[in-house]
Design an enzyme around this catalytic site. Structure first.
Site, mmCIF file in Angstrom:
data_model
loop_
_atom_site.group_PDB
_atom_site.id
_atom_site.type_symbol
_atom_site.label_atom_id
_atom_site.label_comp_id
_atom_site.label_asym_id
_atom_site.label_seq_id
_atom_site.Cartn_x
_atom_site.Cartn_y
_atom_site.Cartn_z
ATOM 1 N N LYS A 14 -112.272 128.909 -1.055
ATOM 2 C CA LYS A 14 -112.984 130.192 -1.147
ATOM 3 C C LYS A 14 -113.748 130.495 0.153
ATOM 4 O O LYS A 14 -113.661 131.595 0.673
ATOM 5 C CB LYS A 14 -113.988 130.180 -2.322
ATOM 6 N N ARG A 89 -120.736 131.890 -11.862
ATOM 7 C CA ARG A 89 -120.120 130.649 -12.323
ATOM 8 C C ARG A 89 -120.388 130.407 -13.810
ATOM 9 O O ARG A 89 -119.969 129.377 -14.342
ATOM 10 C CB ARG A 89 -120.688 129.474 -11.537
ATOM 11 N N ARG A 128 -113.097 116.378 3.111
ATOM 12 C CA ARG A 128 -114.136 117.241 3.674
ATOM 13 C C ARG A 128 -115.472 116.497 3.734
ATOM 14 O O ARG A 128 -116.254 116.671 4.661
ATOM 15 C CB ARG A 128 -114.261 118.509 2.811
ATOM 16 N N ARG A 134 -121.971 116.683 3.086
ATOM 17 C CA ARG A 134 -122.414 117.102 1.749
ATOM 18 C C ARG A 134 -122.347 115.944 0.769
ATOM 19 O O ARG A 134 -121.285 115.366 0.545
ATOM 20 C CB ARG A 134 -121.528 118.253 1.247
ATOM 21 N N ARG A 146 -118.222 118.101 -11.000
ATOM 22 C CA ARG A 146 -118.169 119.522 -10.626
ATOM 23 C C ARG A 146 -116.985 120.207 -11.321
ATOM 24 O O ARG A 146 -117.081 121.363 -11.732
ATOM 25 C CB ARG A 146 -118.073 119.664 -9.106
HETATM 26 P P1 AMP Z 1 -120.272 125.489 -3.592
HETATM 27 O O1 AMP Z 1 -120.591 125.425 -2.145
HETATM 28 O O2 AMP Z 1 -119.919 126.885 -4.040
HETATM 29 O O3 AMP Z 1 -119.239 124.472 -4.022
HETATM 30 O O4 AMP Z 1 -121.611 125.130 -4.380
HETATM 31 C C1 AMP Z 1 -122.225 123.866 -4.223
HETATM 32 C C2 AMP Z 1 -123.165 123.611 -5.378
HETATM 33 O O5 AMP Z 1 -124.185 124.619 -5.399
HETATM 34 C C3 AMP Z 1 -122.518 123.669 -6.751
HETATM 35 O O6 AMP Z 1 -121.918 122.447 -7.119
HETATM 36 C C4 AMP Z 1 -123.749 123.975 -7.619
HETATM 37 O O7 AMP Z 1 -124.546 122.830 -7.789
HETATM 38 C C5 AMP Z 1 -124.527 124.948 -6.743
HETATM 39 N N1 AMP Z 1 -124.118 126.339 -7.006
HETATM 40 C C6 AMP Z 1 -123.491 127.187 -6.149
HETATM 41 N N2 AMP Z 1 -123.280 128.377 -6.725
HETATM 42 C C7 AMP Z 1 -123.778 128.290 -7.984
HETATM 43 C C8 AMP Z 1 -123.839 129.175 -9.085
HETATM 44 N N3 AMP Z 1 -123.329 130.412 -9.009
HETATM 45 N N4 AMP Z 1 -124.435 128.734 -10.222
HETATM 46 C C9 AMP Z 1 -124.953 127.502 -10.304
HETATM 47 N N5 AMP Z 1 -124.900 126.603 -9.323
HETATM 48 C C10 AMP Z 1 -124.324 126.980 -8.162
#
Ligand code: AMP
Length: 190
Positions: A14, A89, A128, A134, A146
């Site tokens: 994404k 989400r 990654r 991370r 996740r």
């Molecule tokens: P991402 O970079 O989109 O994979 O997000 C990393 C982490 O941020 C996720 O595993 C969640 O812990 C948190 N996170 C990101 N977006 C959301 C969301 N819309 N709702 C809840 N947690 C989020």
């Protein structure tokens, strides 16, 4: 004005695709994951609150996430459209986003999912994690958590958007350029 939700499991690409699409269609890219990481890096109260959840691979509670996203939208009043990446989400977030956009006379134009097999994605995330720094990319158990969060809380959004006739899916496996092309085909036919 077009508002696109980029949908897909962690590691589906994404963020990578958003970088191309935002330029091509002049959209404001809002990644909730990036906003959380920015806040964690700067030790803000929001960052400290979110870190506990993120480091475990859990979703951050809606009560924190929704307000944060709305603030970011409000910070870009002259935007020609938004590219939402990693938000919504949960069903509560999707509902809140619809209501929030409706209050501004706007709405979601389309949700586009990047589809890919879990096992390929787990390998991609572990790879990654070697360079991203991370914590949530470095441990297979957290990565699997996740996916569990995704299956339980995020996957139901597909029906939510299908019911609104706003759901599209593209194959997320291929070269970056091939996938940008697939996404562009959807956007240009909206
Ligand atoms: P991402 O970079 O989109 O994979 O997000 C990393 C982490 O941020 C996720 O595993 C969640 O812990 C948190 N996170 C990101 N977006 C959301 C969301 N819309 N709702 C809840 N947690 C989020």
């Amino acid at each position: 004005m077009i508002n696109i939700v980029l949908f897909g499991k962690p590691g589906a690409g994404k963020g990578t695709q958003a970088e191309f699409l935002k330029e091509k269609y002049n959209l404001t890219h809002l990644s909730t994951g990036d906003i959380f990481r920015y806040n964690m890096k700067n030790n803000t109260a929001l960052g400290l609150e979110a870190k506990v959840y993120i480091d475990r691979g859990d979703l951050v509670p809606d009560s924190i996430t929704i307000g944060m996203l709305q603030d970011e939208v409000d910070r870009n009043p002259h935007s020609a459209g938004f590219l939402f990446d990693g938000f919504p989400r949960t069903l509560t977030q999707a509902d809140a986003l619809d209501q929030f956009l409706a209050s501004k006379g706007q709405g979601i134009t389309a949700t586009i999912a990047l589809e890919a097999d879990d096992e390929i994605l787990v390998k991609r995330l572990l790879e990654r994690g070697k360079t991203s720094g991370r914590v949530d990319d470095q441990d297979e158990e957290k990565i699997r958590n996740r996916y569990q969060e995704y299956n339980e809380k995020t996957a139901p959004l597909m029906d939510y958007y299908k019911n609104q006739d706003k759901f599209y899916a593209v194959n997320g496996i291929g070269t970056i350029a091939e996938i940008t092309e697939r996404l562009s085909n959807v956007i240009e036919n909206l």
